[in-house]
Design a protein around this motif. Structure first.
Motif, PDB file in Angstrom:
ATOM      1  N   LYS A  83     -33.927  24.078  36.973  1.00  0.00           N
ATOM      2  CA  LYS A  83     -33.905  23.031  35.953  1.00  0.00           C
ATOM      3  C   LYS A  83     -34.489  23.405  34.591  1.00  0.00           C
ATOM      4  N   MET A  84     -35.343  24.418  34.499  1.00  0.00           N
ATOM      5  CA  MET A  84     -35.963  24.755  33.217  1.00  0.00           C
ATOM      6  C   MET A  84     -35.281  25.968  32.599  1.00  0.00           C
ATOM      7  N   ARG A  85     -34.929  25.854  31.340  1.00  0.00           N
ATOM      8  CA  ARG A  85     -34.342  26.999  30.645  1.00  0.00           C
ATOM      9  C   ARG A  85     -35.464  27.906  30.145  1.00  0.00           C
ATOM     10  N   CYS A  86     -35.150  29.162  30.022  1.00  0.00           N
ATOM     11  CA  CYS A  86     -36.114  30.123  29.501  1.00  0.00           C
ATOM     12  C   CYS A  86     -36.067  30.134  27.974  1.00  0.00           C
ATOM     13  N   TYR A  87     -37.012  30.817  27.394  1.00  0.00           N
ATOM     14  CA  TYR A  87     -37.098  30.896  25.941  1.00  0.00           C
ATOM     15  C   TYR A  87     -35.894  31.635  25.355  1.00  0.00           C
TER      16      TYR A  87
ATOM     17  N   THR B 124     -43.012  17.041  39.037  1.00  0.00           N
ATOM     18  CA  THR B 124     -42.550  15.740  38.550  1.00  0.00           C
ATOM     19  C   THR B 124     -41.155  15.837  37.955  1.00  0.00           C
ATOM     20  N   TYR B 125     -40.908  16.867  37.171  1.00  0.00           N
ATOM     21  CA  TYR B 125     -39.605  17.033  36.534  1.00  0.00           C
ATOM     22  C   TYR B 125     -38.487  17.190  37.560  1.00  0.00           C
ATOM     23  N   LEU B 126     -38.808  17.808  38.711  1.00  0.00           N
ATOM     24  CA  LEU B 126     -37.801  18.023  39.743  1.00  0.00           C
ATOM     25  C   LEU B 126     -37.540  16.795  40.600  1.00  0.00           C
ATOM     26  N   TYR B 127     -38.594  15.983  40.815  1.00  0.00           N
ATOM     27  CA  TYR B 127     -38.492  14.942  41.839  1.00  0.00           C
ATOM     28  C   TYR B 127     -38.523  13.511  41.301  1.00  0.00           C
ATOM     29  N   GLU B 128     -38.937  13.309  40.072  1.00  0.00           N
ATOM     30  CA  GLU B 128     -39.000  11.956  39.526  1.00  0.00           C
ATOM     31  C   GLU B 128     -37.820  11.699  38.599  1.00  0.00           C
ATOM     32  N   THR B 129     -37.355  10.459  38.585  1.00  0.00           N
ATOM     33  CA  THR B 129     -36.257  10.081  37.690  1.00  0.00           C
ATOM     34  C   THR B 129     -36.763   9.836  36.280  1.00  0.00           C
ATOM     35  N   ASP B 130     -37.899   9.162  36.171  1.00  0.00           N
ATOM     36  CA  ASP B 130     -38.534   8.894  34.883  1.00  0.00           C
ATOM     37  C   ASP B 130     -39.871   9.627  34.839  1.00  0.00           C
ATOM     38  N   TYR B 131     -40.161  10.266  33.737  1.00  0.00           N
ATOM     39  CA  TYR B 131     -41.445  10.954  33.628  1.00  0.00           C
ATOM     40  C   TYR B 131     -41.842  11.077  32.161  1.00  0.00           C
ATOM     41  N   GLU B 132     -43.127  11.385  31.974  1.00  0.00           N
ATOM     42  CA  GLU B 132     -43.663  11.521  30.632  1.00  0.00           C
ATOM     43  C   GLU B 132     -43.602  12.971  30.195  1.00  0.00           C
ATOM     44  N   MET B 133     -43.184  13.181  28.942  1.00  0.00           N
ATOM     45  CA  MET B 133     -43.153  14.532  28.382  1.00  0.00           C
ATOM     46  C   MET B 133     -43.637  14.479  26.950  1.00  0.00           C
ATOM     47  N   LEU B 134     -44.719  15.178  26.680  1.00  0.00           N
ATOM     48  CA  LEU B 134     -45.324  15.207  25.345  1.00  0.00           C
ATOM     49  C   LEU B 134     -45.641  13.804  24.840  1.00  0.00           C
ATOM     50  N   GLY B 135     -46.159  12.967  25.741  1.00  0.00           N
ATOM     51  CA  GLY B 135     -46.599  11.628  25.355  1.00  0.00           C
ATOM     52  C   GLY B 135     -45.506  10.596  25.288  1.00  0.00           C
ATOM     53  N   ARG B 136     -44.270  10.978  25.612  1.00  0.00           N
ATOM     54  CA  ARG B 136     -43.161  10.028  25.579  1.00  0.00           C
ATOM     55  C   ARG B 136     -42.538   9.905  26.963  1.00  0.00           C
ATOM     56  N   MET B 137     -42.140   8.690  27.300  1.00  0.00           N
ATOM     57  CA  MET B 137     -41.494   8.454  28.588  1.00  0.00           C
ATOM     58  C   MET B 137     -40.009   8.824  28.484  1.00  0.00           C
ATOM     59  N   VAL B 138     -39.570   9.683  29.380  1.00  0.00           N
ATOM     60  CA  VAL B 138     -38.173  10.096  29.414  1.00  0.00           C
ATOM     61  C   VAL B 138     -37.492   9.324  30.540  1.00  0.00           C
TER      62      VAL B 138
ATOM     63  N   GLY C  21     -34.662   8.345  32.991  1.00  0.00           N
ATOM     64  CA  GLY C  21     -33.517   9.019  33.584  1.00  0.00           C
ATOM     65  C   GLY C  21     -33.652  10.525  33.663  1.00  0.00           C
ATOM     66  N   GLY C  22     -34.691  11.073  33.028  1.00  0.00           N
ATOM     67  CA  GLY C  22     -34.961  12.501  33.110  1.00  0.00           C
ATOM     68  C   GLY C  22     -34.011  13.345  32.275  1.00  0.00           C
ATOM     69  N   LEU C  23     -34.294  14.606  32.204  1.00  0.00           N
ATOM     70  CA  LEU C  23     -33.469  15.555  31.466  1.00  0.00           C
ATOM     71  C   LEU C  23     -32.715  16.455  32.442  1.00  0.00           C
ATOM     72  N   LYS C  24     -31.490  16.784  32.099  1.00  0.00           N
ATOM     73  CA  LYS C  24     -30.705  17.680  32.953  1.00  0.00           C
ATOM     74  C   LYS C  24     -31.274  19.092  32.913  1.00  0.00           C
ATOM     75  N   THR C  25     -31.673  19.538  31.716  1.00  0.00           N
ATOM     76  CA  THR C  25     -32.278  20.860  31.545  1.00  0.00           C
ATOM     77  C   THR C  25     -33.567  20.710  30.764  1.00  0.00           C
ATOM     78  N   LEU C  26     -34.641  21.264  31.297  1.00  0.00           N
ATOM     79  CA  LEU C  26     -35.958  21.131  30.685  1.00  0.00           C
ATOM     80  C   LEU C  26     -36.215  22.257  29.693  1.00  0.00           C
ATOM     81  N   PRO C  27     -36.913  21.955  28.589  1.00  0.00           N
ATOM     82  CA  PRO C  27     -37.343  23.040  27.706  1.00  0.00           C
ATOM     83  C   PRO C  27     -38.447  23.852  28.373  1.00  0.00           C
TER      84      PRO C  27
END
Length: 466
Positions: free
Chosen positions: A128-132, A207-221, A223-229
């Motif tokens: 799920k996470m892309r590399c740099y 959390t990113y793998l198993y939760e539908t909604d999660y917080e990222m950098l202080g913001r609630m996402v 439905g989640g992201l398909k690909t994580l930074p």
């Protein structure tokens, strides 16, 4: 052979080489071994894959143009002493000489230099996470193993990271460390406040793998992201060698002195061009860091959508057969126009030499026929020594054939191999390899003529004595 494939075609069998599988309603933490793939994996491949599954590895993508500088940073200077390149915080306490040189020699006995670099901690199984970086410029990278022992910190990884200033930032946070640190090693512009621990990174990845909604950098996402930074861990690498069967690897790998050499190489694309680019990187690593360190290093294909795939030795053998039978040969695109007959850059020619395949390594000559080895050498490049041995063996077979009936009507093996190699070199437009083949052919043929003359003298003496 029929050469219907090009560098942009994909090695489709690679997409079936996942070492772990899990049910559709589960995730990689519930993964089980994929027996069909696992049984063909080496112990080193199994070990690295297992560490990737449990978030015990760091990955680093490297820009195509930056591989030379990255690899050479590990290599000892002429005096044989290893350099401990300074962490930004060490500039506060180092001597004037160390500040000027940017390194200390406190660990000069180690087999490799150590230095700080940015890496990422991927979620379980690389999912799920892309590399740099972009897949075009940062198409490949290396894998490092995190230490497992922290004796100075009561066995606590986070305490060790804090003590050694192994800084970590969460997914999506662009730390840009080099632009946000004072000359005294102090993080500024909110970078210090944004730091998290390694254990927190692992919890976030879960959390990113198993939760539908999660917080990222202080913001609630929602439905989640398909690909994580990517996330970031600023970590010291090198110092020790790779612990995977290496004489230089040891339990002294640490966040303080360096976590060792890479234990794996990975690519982000399944195209033949990028896979062969990875094989050339492996050859460069072997040339610069030593065969003992790189021999048998695991190779992987990693994507956010599918996670890790193992390029097993059996798959590498299939790739070699494809390279020599159905793939149009090609040079490294970044070197092709810098190593021509009328425009040769010394720096780029050095890289080309480092990337040459050693036909005696990785059982290449056991996998390919002599003709296929010649095509590999001509189309993609091989070291002088290994190519010479291939031609010498062909010449010896020619000698053995001389006493057989109808030997005069047979095509000489030596000439046949050189023809195969030259044909592939011409297809790839490689002037340097064509010249290499002709020079080595001349040397080997001359050696053969000398052997013939040497054998003829005793025969003449025997006939005269009769």
């Amino acid at each position: 052979p029929s050469l219907e494939l090009g560098p942009h075609n994909e090695f489709s069998e690679l997409l079936l080489s996942k070492p772990f599988v899990w049910k559709e309603n589960e995730g990689p933490e519930e993964a089980v071994i994929n027996d069909d793939v696992w049984k063909s994996m080496t112990n080193a491949e199994k070990e690295v894959a297992t560490m990737m599954l449990h978030q015990k590895c760091l990955v680093k993508t490297i820009k195509k143009a930056d591989w030379t500088g990255f690899l050479q940073k590990f290599v000892l200077a002429d005096d044989g002493k290893s350099r401990h390149f300074l962490h930004p915080t060490e500039y506060q306490t180092c001597t004037k000489e160390e500040k000027y040189k940017k390194y200390s020699e406190k660990n000069h006995h180690l087999p490799f230099n150590s230095f700080m670099t940015s890496t990422s901690l991927l979620p379980n199984a690389g999912m799920k996470m892309r590399c740099y970086g972009s897949n075009k410029e940062y198409v490949s990278g290396v894998i490092f193993a995190l230490p497992t022992d922290f004796p100075l910190d009561g066995g606590n990884e986070d305490a060790a990271a804090e003590r050694t200033h192994t800084w970590s930032w969460p997914s999506g946070y662009a730390a840009k460390t080099e632009f946000n640190i004072t000359p005294y090693g102090e993080l500024i512009n909110g970078r210090n406040e944004a730091l998290v621990s390694i254990s927190e990174l692992r919890a976030m990845n879960h959390t990113y793998l198993y939760e539908t909604d999660y917080e990222m950098l202080g913001r609630m996402v929602k439905g989640g992201l398909k690909t994580l930074p990517y996330n970031e861990i600023f970590c010291r690498v090198g110092g020790e060698g790779s612990f995977l069967g290496s004489k230089n690897g040891s339990s002294s790998r640490s966040l303080e002195n360096g976590i060792g050499l890479p234990i794996g190489i990975f690519v982000r694309s399944a195209s033949y061009g990028d896979l062969i680019g990875m094989l050339r990187i492996r050859a460069r690593m072997s040339s610069l860091l030593g065969k003992d360190e790189i021999s048998g290093i695991p190779l992987f294909y990693i994507t956010p959508e599918e996670g890790i795939h193992v390029i097993t030795e059996a798959m590498q053998a299939k790739l070699l057969h494809t390279m020599t039978n159905t793939l149009n040969p090609f040079q490294n695109p970044s070197l092709k126009h810098k190593t021509t007959i009328d425009n040769t850059s010394e720096k780029h020619l050095d890289q080309k030499l480092q990337e040459l395949f050693d036909l005696d390594d990785d059982n290449i000559r056991g996998i390919l026929t002599p003709e296929e080895c010649a095509r590999l050498a001509g189309g993609f490049g091989a070291t002088d020594d290994s190519l010479t041995r291939l031609l010498m063996d062909a010449m010896l077979e020619d000698f053995d054939d001389q006493n057989e009936p109808n030997s005069s009507t047979k095509q000489k093996r030596l000439q046949s191999l050189v023809n195969e190699g030259l044909s592939s070199a011409v297809r790839s437009g490689d002037f340097n390899t064509s010249r290499q083949l002709l020079i080595l052919y001349s040397l080997v043929a001359a050696r053969g003529q000398q052997e013939k003359e040497r054998d003829r003298v005793p025969d003449q003496r025997r006939s005269l004595s009769r």
